[in-house]
Design a protein around this motif. Sequence first.
Motif, short mmCIF file in Angstrom:
data_model
loop_
_atom_site.label_atom_id
_atom_site.label_comp_id
_atom_site.label_asym_id
_atom_site.label_seq_id
_atom_site.Cartn_x
_atom_site.Cartn_y
_atom_site.Cartn_z
N ARG A 211 0.83 -1.21 0.00
CA ARG A 211 0.00 0.00 0.00
C ARG A 211 0.86 1.26 0.00
O ARG A 211 0.50 2.27 -0.61
N ASP A 212 2.02 1.20 0.68
CA ASP A 212 2.92 2.37 0.71
C ASP A 212 3.39 2.75 -0.68
O ASP A 212 3.63 3.94 -0.96
N TYR A 213 3.55 1.76 -1.55
CA TYR A 213 3.99 2.05 -2.92
C TYR A 213 2.95 2.92 -3.65
O TYR A 213 3.31 3.70 -4.54
N GLN A 214 1.69 2.78 -3.28
CA GLN A 214 0.64 3.57 -3.94
C GLN A 214 0.77 5.06 -3.60
O GLN A 214 0.30 5.91 -4.35
N ASN A 215 1.41 5.36 -2.46
CA ASN A 215 1.54 6.75 -2.02
C ASN A 215 2.94 7.31 -2.23
O ASN A 215 3.29 8.36 -1.68
N SER A 216 3.77 6.61 -3.01
CA SER A 216 5.14 7.07 -3.25
C SER A 216 5.35 7.29 -4.74
O SER A 216 4.63 6.74 -5.58
N ASP A 217 6.35 8.12 -5.06
CA ASP A 217 6.65 8.37 -6.48
C ASP A 217 8.12 8.06 -6.81
O ASP A 217 8.62 8.42 -7.87
N ALA A 218 8.81 7.40 -5.87
CA ALA A 218 10.21 7.01 -6.10
C ALA A 218 10.52 5.80 -5.21
O ALA A 218 9.70 5.40 -4.37
N GLU A 219 11.71 5.23 -5.41
CA GLU A 219 12.08 4.04 -4.63
C GLU A 219 13.59 3.99 -4.46
O GLU A 219 14.36 4.35 -5.35
N LEU A 220 14.01 3.51 -3.28
CA LEU A 220 15.42 3.23 -3.01
C LEU A 220 15.59 1.71 -2.90
O LEU A 220 14.87 1.05 -2.14
N VAL A 221 16.55 1.17 -3.66
CA VAL A 221 16.87 -0.25 -3.62
C VAL A 221 18.32 -0.38 -3.15
O VAL A 221 19.23 0.18 -3.76
N VAL A 222 18.53 -1.11 -2.06
CA VAL A 222 19.88 -1.32 -1.52
C VAL A 222 20.27 -2.78 -1.71
O VAL A 222 19.55 -3.69 -1.27
N LEU A 223 21.41 -2.98 -2.39
CA LEU A 223 22.00 -4.32 -2.54
C LEU A 223 23.28 -4.31 -1.70
O LEU A 223 24.28 -3.70 -2.08
N ASN A 224 23.24 -4.97 -0.57
CA ASN A 224 24.35 -4.94 0.37
C ASN A 224 25.17 -6.23 0.25
O ASN A 224 24.71 -7.31 0.62
N HIS A 225 26.38 -6.11 -0.30
CA HIS A 225 27.29 -7.24 -0.47
C HIS A 225 28.18 -7.33 0.77
O HIS A 225 28.92 -6.39 1.06
N LEU A 226 28.14 -8.46 1.46
CA LEU A 226 28.85 -8.59 2.72
C LEU A 226 30.09 -9.46 2.62
O LEU A 226 30.04 -10.60 2.12
N ASP A 227 31.22 -8.92 3.09
CA ASP A 227 32.45 -9.68 3.33
C ASP A 227 32.92 -10.42 2.08
O ASP A 227 32.59 -10.05 0.95
N PHE A 228 33.75 -11.46 2.25
CA PHE A 228 34.25 -12.31 1.17
C PHE A 228 33.69 -13.72 1.31
O PHE A 228 33.40 -14.17 2.42
N VAL A 229 33.59 -14.42 0.17
CA VAL A 229 33.29 -15.85 0.25
C VAL A 229 34.39 -16.53 1.07
O VAL A 229 35.53 -16.05 1.08
N PRO A 230 34.10 -17.62 1.77
CA PRO A 230 35.14 -18.28 2.56
C PRO A 230 36.24 -18.86 1.67
O PRO A 230 36.01 -19.16 0.50
N GLN A 231 37.40 -19.00 2.25
CA GLN A 231 38.54 -19.55 1.52
C GLN A 231 38.60 -21.06 1.69
O GLN A 231 38.41 -21.58 2.79
N LYS A 232 38.87 -21.75 0.58
CA LYS A 232 39.12 -23.19 0.67
C LYS A 232 40.44 -23.42 1.40
O LYS A 232 41.40 -22.66 1.23
N LYS A 233 40.46 -24.47 2.19
CA LYS A 233 41.67 -24.82 2.91
C LYS A 233 42.12 -26.22 2.50
O LYS A 233 41.48 -26.87 1.67
N GLU A 234 43.23 -26.65 3.08
CA GLU A 234 43.81 -27.95 2.70
C GLU A 234 43.79 -28.91 3.89
O GLU A 234 44.29 -28.58 4.95
N LEU A 235 43.18 -30.06 3.67
CA LEU A 235 43.18 -31.14 4.66
C LEU A 235 44.13 -32.23 4.19
O LEU A 235 44.03 -32.70 3.06
N ASN A 236 45.05 -32.60 5.06
CA ASN A 236 46.06 -33.61 4.71
C ASN A 236 45.81 -34.93 5.43
O ASN A 236 45.34 -34.95 6.58
N PHE A 237 46.13 -36.01 4.73
CA PHE A 237 46.05 -37.36 5.28
C PHE A 237 47.42 -38.02 5.17
O PHE A 237 48.21 -37.69 4.28
#
Length: 585
Positions: free
Chosen positions: A288-314
Amino acid sequence: MYRHLIILCLVIFASGCATYGNDIQTALTYTQSGQPDKAAQAFEKVIKQDGSDRLLYYMELGVLKHLNGDYQQSNRLLEEAERLVEEFYTQSISEAVLVAMSTPTLADYKGQVFEDVYINYYKALNYLFMADQAANRNERADLLDSALVEARRLDNKLTKLRNERGSYQDVKDEEEQTFTQILSLFEKLLGNYIDEEKLVFRENAYSHYLSGLLYEQQKEWDDARISYQKAAELYEQGYAKQVGVGDNMIGQAWLDTIRMMQKAGGWDSSISKLKWEKLDDDQRDKLRDYQNSDAELVVLNHLDFVPQKKELNFVMYVEPARKEMVLTPLLTGAVQESQDKYAWFWMMYADKGILDVVERYSNGGLDNVVRTLINKRVILGPAWDLVESLNIDSALRDGGVRVAVPYYSPIRTISHQNRLSVNGQDYDLIKAESLARLALNEQILKARTDLYEALARETLKNTLLVESANSALGEENALLNYGLKALTATTARADTRTWLTLPAEIHVVRIPMTSGEHHVSLTNRFTKGTGLASVNQTINLEKGDMHVWRQRSFPGLSHAAQQTLIENEKEPEPSAFSAFDKYLN
């Protein structure tokens, strides 16, 4: 004595092995400190554009140029990355076999399926932000059209992926069948605790959502509706659960679908039904709020880094008396790291099923069962003649050999709170995507293949070396054999490469607004580093504007990371050989 010595050597090698994440850590630290230009310089010092990591060169630098606002150069780099992905896709099976037999880090990095999708994602964002900087309307329209081209390329890639791997709806329908439920029960009883079908990356709901946003920018309401609805259905059918996205994002995608229906017209009966079936009270209020507005803010928040692969030894060795091969994980590192390694080993490799336990008990009693909890034991009995004929038993005796595979630590909570304040009013962001989970899922699916290839690779290397040594000096030269094993241990490497400048998570919030000036503040409360990250901005919205703000947020640098950057800024100390170097030059 020699056996204990080589095991010690294997532990030392396992403790000191570098990973791709270690190699580019300085570049990542500069990125986290808000210096993507210096990050790019640091990155180019360690990764070459003509080597086996050339795909990573173009992808990593493409993101760094994007973060630095050089959107045109970012797209040039990402276009080359996309070309390489297509080139690698046609690699022959014979080449793949040769790669499996060699050290995996020497092979071309070909990227993961979801990484290919995010090449187009960043290209689309680049065009979108270049459009904001356009000198005139015609240039802006052309750039927005280019963004839509990337959206269509994304859709084509995802359609191809769905055709190859099936849809989330297919999996949902199948798991409801009685036979499938019974089969799943027996798989768990026999030790297969991972339902791999639920981890396969089939489509990307968030990419469809971005496509909807781009179509909406161009006021192509029906195409936007189709994309938003596709995203909503994918989130609903299984994608939200697969990547750990809550129901709020499902509702958000349906809300935007309904908005496009309202703009396009002719959907009144569908709108009424969807509003009550798909939206909660807050989302209906927002509609309903969109009916009373004439503009919009869109936020795309990219957080941190993807995790790093590590090495498991046997350590891999054979016990001829039992006719068994044993894999013992080397749980090196600090307490948390050691626990993470054991958790990955237990989840992916340990024998857990009822028949496994019975087999262990019958072949060695309770002691054998207990040892299985910290080892992976493979009964070679029926194949022992083949093992001996290939000289594998000789290669794996006397301390064993080192084997390395990639793994991920558990994905821990990145942030406690992500909040947008607009003119003093607060809004919580919604998690829309988790690339961290996509990366983890892909590695879980590859884990057994990685182990099999590593076992075969290291067994082959050591068998050939033992045969060569025996042929040259005789079997009595045990010291040489130990030395050769120690030498081959240094070449055992896991392939830990992955596109590390990607964000771990993407969060979204959309606010219907009135035209004019607004003061906005984005706050992230991270669980690591210095915790709090905050950025303020003043935006001016014109009537009909849909302003997209992409913000990359990182936890503050730790003291140790800050010191690393300070050291990097210093002039290098004169070398003890500087005079000699000068003479040579």
